[in-house]
Design a protein around this motif. Structure first.
Motif, PDB file in Angstrom:
ATOM      1  N   ALA A   1       0.939  -1.174   0.044  1.00 55.62           N
ATOM      2  CA  ALA A   1      -0.013  -0.168   0.050  1.00 55.62           C
ATOM      3  C   ALA A   1       0.881   1.208  -0.031  1.00 55.62           C
ATOM      4  O   ALA A   1       2.084   1.354   0.477  1.00 55.62           O
ATOM      5  CB  ALA A   1      -1.063  -0.019   1.231  1.00 55.62           C
ATOM      6  N   LEU A   2       0.310   2.145  -0.523  1.00 56.18           N
ATOM      7  CA  LEU A   2       0.926   3.634  -0.604  1.00 56.18           C
ATOM      8  C   LEU A   2       0.436   4.412   0.398  1.00 56.18           C
ATOM      9  O   LEU A   2      -1.066   4.556   0.522  1.00 56.18           O
ATOM     10  CB  LEU A   2       0.862   4.306  -1.941  1.00 56.18           C
ATOM     11  CG  LEU A   2       1.821   3.528  -2.981  1.00 56.18           C
ATOM     12  CD1 LEU A   2       1.687   4.318  -4.420  1.00 56.18           C
ATOM     13  CD2 LEU A   2       3.228   3.575  -2.587  1.00 56.18           C
ATOM     14  N   GLY A   3       1.026   5.195   0.856  1.00 54.99           N
ATOM     15  CA  GLY A   3       0.583   6.188   1.886  1.00 54.99           C
ATOM     16  C   GLY A   3       1.143   7.380   1.918  1.00 54.99           C
ATOM     17  O   GLY A   3       1.999   7.621   0.911  1.00 54.99           O
ATOM     18  N   THR A   4       1.185   8.377   2.916  1.00 54.36           N
ATOM     19  CA  THR A   4       1.925   9.666   2.852  1.00 54.36           C
ATOM     20  C   THR A   4       2.456   9.743   4.141  1.00 54.36           C
ATOM     21  O   THR A   4       1.826   9.279   5.162  1.00 54.36           O
ATOM     22  CB  THR A   4       1.251  10.964   2.425  1.00 54.36           C
ATOM     23  OG1 THR A   4       0.121  11.070   3.073  1.00 54.36           O
ATOM     24  CG2 THR A   4       0.739  10.901   0.954  1.00 54.36           C
ATOM     25  N   ASP A   5       3.586  10.584   4.462  1.00 54.72           N
ATOM     26  CA  ASP A   5       4.114  10.834   5.561  1.00 54.72           C
ATOM     27  C   ASP A   5       4.681  11.999   5.832  1.00 54.72           C
ATOM     28  O   ASP A   5       5.764  12.366   5.172  1.00 54.72           O
ATOM     29  CB  ASP A   5       5.150   9.416   5.988  1.00 54.72           C
ATOM     30  CG  ASP A   5       5.556   9.739   7.494  1.00 54.72           C
ATOM     31  OD1 ASP A   5       5.886  10.769   7.813  1.00 54.72           O
ATOM     32  OD2 ASP A   5       5.454   8.531   8.092  1.00 54.72           O
ATOM     33  N   THR A   6       3.947  13.077   6.300  1.00 60.90           N
ATOM     34  CA  THR A   6       4.510  14.219   6.780  1.00 60.90           C
ATOM     35  C   THR A   6       4.882  14.369   8.160  1.00 60.90           C
ATOM     36  O   THR A   6       6.049  14.998   8.619  1.00 60.90           O
ATOM     37  CB  THR A   6       3.431  15.364   6.627  1.00 60.90           C
ATOM     38  OG1 THR A   6       2.937  15.129   5.121  1.00 60.90           O
ATOM     39  CG2 THR A   6       3.897  16.633   6.716  1.00 60.90           C
ATOM     40  N   ALA A   7       4.291  13.552   9.102  1.00 63.79           N
ATOM     41  CA  ALA A   7       4.435  13.827  10.720  1.00 63.79           C
ATOM     42  C   ALA A   7       4.455  12.339  11.290  1.00 63.79           C
ATOM     43  O   ALA A   7       4.694  12.309  12.245  1.00 63.79           O
ATOM     44  CB  ALA A   7       3.508  14.749  11.211  1.00 63.79           C
ATOM     45  N   GLY A   8       4.440  11.607  10.642  1.00 63.16           N
ATOM     46  CA  GLY A   8       4.305  10.204  10.921  1.00 63.16           C
ATOM     47  C   GLY A   8       3.194   9.372  10.298  1.00 63.16           C
ATOM     48  O   GLY A   8       2.964   8.185  10.764  1.00 63.16           O
ATOM     49  N   SER A   9       2.683   9.741   9.383  1.00 63.70           N
ATOM     50  CA  SER A   9       1.503   8.978   8.765  1.00 63.70           C
ATOM     51  C   SER A   9       1.841   7.755   8.047  1.00 63.70           C
ATOM     52  O   SER A   9       0.966   6.876   8.030  1.00 63.70           O
ATOM     53  CB  SER A   9       0.723   9.777   7.992  1.00 63.70           C
ATOM     54  OG  SER A   9      -0.020  11.030   8.557  1.00 63.70           O
TER      55      SER A   9
END
Length: 547
Positions: free
Chosen positions: A151-159
């Motif tokens: 799966a792909l997610g995004t992570d800016t602050a820990g997501s």
């Protein structure tokens, strides 16, 4: 393992129907569309193409473009239908992956809890009373449930790390810029990263390699020698949930046992920078991304998300420059600590605890802030990170840790993290026993029989009406009996895969054994045995089957 891509896709949709978790998805593609993609992959393979992800199923966070599927970022009225895939999606599809759909998320990627969504809160796959973590909640749960391989997610602050920890899977947050972010709805454009989820570290590394651009930055060559791992004291880690400090110490000890040298670190600049991400002026970048839309006050806005983004509207420019100067000072101090100890990586718990849905409802801002204590500073300091399972807590819940290092050390961090994926124990009493119909599942996951024993005399055993036949073990305390059991050793990711595949009414809980120890094991919801036959007097499943 299914023989073709088409088989894999059909198995994924059968799993979706079985687990009944609509909260995971915002848009699930029709089976027929996914089947057509699978047939195309099978044809490419038959023609001789080399497809490293042939038939792997892929879930994609709903703020990442999938051609023809609405990109909502967790807000229906914001949605648009992109004509092209985001680069990261396109690269995985080119390698043979098959998209299942877009996944639920904290709206506009603003949150670490997985509850800030008009599509519903997403509970952890391992405990429906606890949050899945966010903002990439649906993506992580789709992997943990055994539906999506990747799966792909995004992570800016820990997501991309918090939901990995809460669902016992691997989350890679690459160096900033390593994976293109075109086709991604920005949260904070200067900090955003596309992250990768998988059930095992090698799978996650393969996917990251395929979505990455040729890196412009790599860590300097390191001379041979033991890894040097910076580890803070418990006092610097601050307040954590019961048992978490001990679990963290055990993870550090495993690295030391694998040959790493543990060195001290001052965590203060990391935690002070973490607090700045939302308490300081940097949150203004979220208003730059979607503030004009949020100001329209559409009824499907999550109130907590809207308040955070609107609150950033009037932050004065001078405050941003002051915070940038402060951040530069903190980063200098943090990197000086790395350099002084010649540290290869910093080891931290991914989070200080695992809140319940009720905890978040009672204090949505405070609980979210606590979850980012260790993750928020990573992108502010331009670091890479990998989050991996690191054992099971005394209450049976998973514990995860995070390794961070300077930009360009992605490969190095993965090599170190591999030492943390140590075995976990599981107690079995039924169809997974040696010679029984489901024992092959343990063997396929790398399981190894440790001992034959029995439970403490506090259980009743029931014959469930399932196919294949299996028992239900229920803790009763008084009136219980000892039940034949085996204790197996599994890779920690294997335990996560096994747990994710459990159908109701089965669950993983702590099983008390005859020698006074406990181990995670298969238990049954008490309500499911009301009409089942009590077979406790046989002493175990094998004896009952023989009779």
């Amino acid at each position: 393992m299914p023989a073709t891509a088409l088989d894999r896709v059909r198995d994924a949709y059968a799993r979706i129907a079985h687990v009944r978790r609509p909260d995971v998805w915002i848009t699930l593609r029709p089976l027929a569309e996914a089947e057509e993609d699978a047939r195309a992959v099978d044809r490419r393979l038959a023609a001789g193409e080399q497809l490293p992800l042939a038939g792997r199923t892929l879930a994609v966070k709903a703020n990442i473009d999938i051609a023809g599927i609405p990109t909502t970022a967790g807000c229906p009225s914001y949605g648009y239908r992109p004509a092209a895939d985001a680069t990261a999606v396109a690269r995985l599809k080119a390698a043979g992956a098959i998209v299942l759909g877009s996944t639920n998320m904290d709206q506009f990627a603003t949150g670490l809890v997985g509850t800030r969504s008009p599509y519903g809160a997403v509970p952890s796959v391992l405990d429906p009373a606890r949050v899945a973590g966010g903002s990439s909640s649906g993506s992580a749960v789709a992997v943990a449930l055994g539906i999506a391989d990747l799966a792909l997610g995004t992570d800016t602050a820990g997501s991309g790390r918090v939901p990995a920890a809460f669902n016992n899977i691997v989350g890679l947050k690459p160096s900033r810029g390593l994976v293109p972010t075109d086709g991604v709805v920005p949260a904070c454009a200067s900090l955003d990263c596309v992250s990768v989820f998988a059930r095992t570290l090698p799978e996650a590394e393969l996917a990251l390699a395929l979505v990455s651009s040729p890196p412009g930055r790599r860590a300097p060559h390191r001379s041979p020698g033991p890894w040097r791992i910076a580890v803070p004291t418990n006092a610097q880690l601050g307040e954590m949930d019961d048992g978490w400090a001990e679990a963290f110490e055990a993870a550090a000890a495993r690295l030391a046992a694998a040959g790493a040298r543990l060195v001290p670190v001052d965590l203060t600049p990391f935690t002070e920078a973490a607090a700045m991400l939302y308490e300081g002026a940097f949150v203004a970048e979220r208003y730059t991304a979607v503030g004009a839309f949020v100001d329209k006050e559409t009824p499907d806005l999550d109130p907590t998300v809207a308040s955070i983004i609107r609150g950033a509207r009037d932050i004065p420019a001078h405050r941003l420059f002051a915070d940038q100067a402060r951040l530069a000072e903190l980063r200098t101090r943090a990197m000086a600590g790395f350099a002084a100890e010649e540290a290869d990586a910093l080891l931290l718990p991914t989070t200080p605890g695992h809140p319940t849905l009720a905890d978040v409802a009672a204090d949505p801002i405070g609980v979210n802030a606590r979850l980012g204590r260790f993750t928020n500073s990573t992108n502010l300091f331009d670091l890479a990170a990998v989050a991996v399972p690191a054992g099971v807590l005394k209450d049976g819940h998973p514990f995860g840790v995070m390794l961070t290092g300077p930009a360009g050390t992605d490969d190095r961090l993965a090599r170190i993290a591999a030492h943390l994926t140590t075995p976990a124990r599981i107690a079995v009493v039924g169809a997974h026993l040696t010679g029984q119909p489901l024992n092959h599942e343990l063997l396929a996951l790398g399981g190894r029989l440790l001992s034959r024993t029995s439970t403490a005399p506090v259980y009743r055993l029931f014959a469930l009406r399932t196919d294949p036949p299996k028992p239900g073990l229920v803790h009763t305390g008084q009136g219980g009996t000892a039940v034949e059991a085996e204790v197996w050793e599994l890779p920690v990711q294997g335990l996560g895969i096994l747990t994710a595949a459990l159908p109701r009414p089965m669950a993983i809980g702590r099983v008390e054994l005859a020698d006074g120890t406990t181990a995670p094991g298969f238990l049954c919801e008490p309500g499911a045995v009301q009409d089942a036959e009590d077979i406790s007097h046989h002493g175990g499943w094998r004896a009952y089957r023989s009779s």
